[in-house]
Design an enzyme around this catalytic site. Structure first.
Site, PDB file in Angstrom:
ATOM      1  N   GLU A  50      -0.078  -5.500  -3.386  1.00  0.00           N
ATOM      2  CA  GLU A  50      -0.919  -4.662  -3.494  1.00  0.00           C
ATOM      3  C   GLU A  50      -0.265  -3.139  -3.076  1.00  0.00           C
ATOM      4  O   GLU A  50      -0.592  -2.459  -2.305  1.00  0.00           O
ATOM      5  CB  GLU A  50      -1.998  -4.732  -2.157  1.00  0.00           C
ATOM      6  CG  GLU A  50      -3.064  -5.719  -2.573  1.00  0.00           C
ATOM      7  CD  GLU A  50      -3.906  -5.490  -3.659  1.00  0.00           C
ATOM      8  OE1 GLU A  50      -5.051  -4.482  -3.403  1.00  0.00           O
ATOM      9  OE2 GLU A  50      -3.651  -5.558  -4.816  1.00  0.00           O
ATOM     10  N   ASP A  93       0.871  -1.284  -0.096  1.00  0.00           N
ATOM     11  CA  ASP A  93      -0.075   0.173   0.077  1.00  0.00           C
ATOM     12  C   ASP A  93       0.984   1.232   0.260  1.00  0.00           C
ATOM     13  O   ASP A  93       1.769   1.226  -0.730  1.00  0.00           O
ATOM     14  CB  ASP A  93      -0.881  -0.005   1.047  1.00  0.00           C
ATOM     15  CG  ASP A  93      -1.951   0.807   1.258  1.00  0.00           C
ATOM     16  OD1 ASP A  93      -3.181   0.819   0.574  1.00  0.00           O
ATOM     17  OD2 ASP A  93      -1.786   2.003   1.892  1.00  0.00           O
ATOM     18  N   TRP A  94       0.605   2.218   0.807  1.00  0.00           N
ATOM     19  CA  TRP A  94       1.306   3.446   0.875  1.00  0.00           C
ATOM     20  C   TRP A  94       2.752   3.033   1.263  1.00  0.00           C
ATOM     21  O   TRP A  94       3.586   3.717   1.022  1.00  0.00           O
ATOM     22  CB  TRP A  94       0.811   4.638   1.768  1.00  0.00           C
ATOM     23  CG  TRP A  94      -0.191   5.511   1.213  1.00  0.00           C
ATOM     24  CD1 TRP A  94      -1.341   5.312   0.931  1.00  0.00           C
ATOM     25  CD2 TRP A  94       0.321   6.820   0.373  1.00  0.00           C
ATOM     26  NE1 TRP A  94      -1.903   6.732   0.351  1.00  0.00           N
ATOM     27  CE2 TRP A  94      -0.833   7.204  -0.260  1.00  0.00           C
ATOM     28  CE3 TRP A  94       1.555   7.277   0.056  1.00  0.00           C
ATOM     29  CZ2 TRP A  94      -0.595   8.411  -0.926  1.00  0.00           C
ATOM     30  CZ3 TRP A  94       1.564   8.395  -0.661  1.00  0.00           C
ATOM     31  CH2 TRP A  94       0.619   9.120  -1.220  1.00  0.00           C
ATOM     32  N   HIS A 133      -7.450  -6.473   0.061  1.00  0.00           N
ATOM     33  CA  HIS A 133      -6.360  -5.624  -0.142  1.00  0.00           C
ATOM     34  C   HIS A 133      -5.252  -6.008   1.047  1.00  0.00           C
ATOM     35  O   HIS A 133      -4.158  -5.762   0.816  1.00  0.00           O
ATOM     36  CB  HIS A 133      -6.744  -4.380  -0.112  1.00  0.00           C
ATOM     37  CG  HIS A 133      -5.792  -3.185  -0.150  1.00  0.00           C
ATOM     38  ND1 HIS A 133      -4.894  -3.176  -1.084  1.00  0.00           N
ATOM     39  CD2 HIS A 133      -5.281  -2.299   0.876  1.00  0.00           C
ATOM     40  CE1 HIS A 133      -4.112  -1.806  -0.605  1.00  0.00           C
ATOM     41  NE2 HIS A 133      -4.342  -1.609   0.574  1.00  0.00           N
TER      42      HIS A 133
END
Length: 345
Positions: A163, A139-140, A322
């Site tokens: 992801e 993710d981030w 996710h």
């Protein structure tokens, strides 16, 4: 449209800029090791190190091998990796950190821009004198990890990602969209997410959604764990954000996604820099762990990376959500361990 949606994927999510070269960093930081576990179901001692005047939290297994550094995304913390770490700790030193403002790290009065996170992440790496490391990102955390690697390529020797925030080209046949329902075309998941981000970016609206109603956790993340995690485990995700004043980092990450393809410029610059870096690294082992039906990384993204990334290993981790570390932690840990061994990392 595809490129704009790829930018949106950076939430949870050009020419290569000359990365700054760096040499080994001497560790002069004072590390505080707590007598307590990070959590009763996260049985690793809490560690704290001062970075830019604030304390950042991490767990450190102190294993015998090279450092494997795990970087979480929005709106999670190092707890996300708790069931992945056991597969690696006997062969490697595993470090899972909390980004500034997340988990047990301090929440200083800063803007929490992506550039702020990048500064604190570099400060963390410097404080622990981490070099010759393997990054595991999500993710981030993928954007920040990729950015760190692009700017300090001599300090990162491999990257595993899942992801993640990647930019790919327009889909080619047969990877186009599936047929819309006969009742009419429904917005894709990413299009719907773009609409949500637009609301969060709206002054006043975003504050109510995130700071007051804790929207990201209570409406997006935790419902996806329903029936899979216990209430105690879900509370582990709530604990760092008990009130609105602590939720500013969760508000800013969505606002840093350039859904218009233009702003914020600092996010675009990061993306352009690390995207070019990933394409020009023939001897950087890369591991892609993807879902059969991913959110940020979909079928075409996997195929595009197969064609364009060198030294890439790909594993389909099957179905899940996710936050795939909760859906298949053993599979993720085993895949990373196999990849590390195969590449002598």
């Amino acid at each position: 449209m595809k490129n704009q949606l790829a930018l949106i994927a950076l939430l949870l999510v050009g020419a290569l800029l000359n990365p700054s070269s760096s040499t080994a960093v001497e560790n002069t930081a004072s590390i505080i090791v707590s007598d307590d576990y990070a959590r009763h179901d996260f049985p690793y001692k809490s560690h704290f190190v001062e970075v830019l005047g604030s304390k950042m939290h991490f767990v450190d297994t102190g294993g015998p091998g090279p450092a494997v550094v795990m970087i979480h995304g929005q709106p999670t913390w190092s707890y996300l990796w708790r069931n992945v770490i056991p597969h690696l700790e006997n062969t490697h030193r595993v470090i899972a950190l909390d980004l500034i403002g997340f988990g047990k790290s301090d929440k200083p009065d800063i803007a929490y821009l992506a550039t702020d996170h990048a500064r604190y992440l570099k400060g963390f790496m410097d404080a622990l004198a981490l070099d010759d490391m393997v990054l595991v990102v999500h993710d981030w955390g993928s954007m920040l990890g990729f950015d760190f690697a692009a700017n300090h390529p001599d300090r990162v020797k491999a990257i595993a990602f899942m992801e993640a925030g990647v930019i790919t080209g327009p889909p080619e046949p047969p990877y186009g969209p599936v047929k819309a329902p006969l009742t009419g075309r429904q917005p894709s998941v990413m299009e719907g997410f773009a609409q949500l981000l637009g609301q969060i970016k709206t002054p006043g609206v975003g504050e109510e959604m995130i700071l007051e109603n804790n929207y990201f956790l209570e409406q997006l993340v935790l419902p996806s764990f329903e029936g899979m995690l216990t209430e105690d485990e879900m509370n582990a995700y709530r604990e760092p954000f008990p009130e609105g004043s602590n939720r500013k980092p969760m508000l800013q990450f969505p606002r840093d996604v350039p859904i218009d393809g233009v702003s914020p410029a600092y996010t675009l610059e990061m993306m352009q820099n690390y995207s070019a870096y990933l394409l020009r690294q023939p001897d950087l082992p890369k591991l892609l762990l993807h879902l059969s039906e991913g959110f940020l990384i979909q079928r075409w993204d996997v195929e595009w990376m197969r064609r364009n990334y060198q030294d890439l290993t790909v594993h389909d981790m099957g179905p899940g959500g996710h936050f795939m570390q909760e859906f298949n932690p053993d599979g993720i840990g085993q895949a990373i361990a196999m990849w590390l061994a195969k590449n002598n990392l």
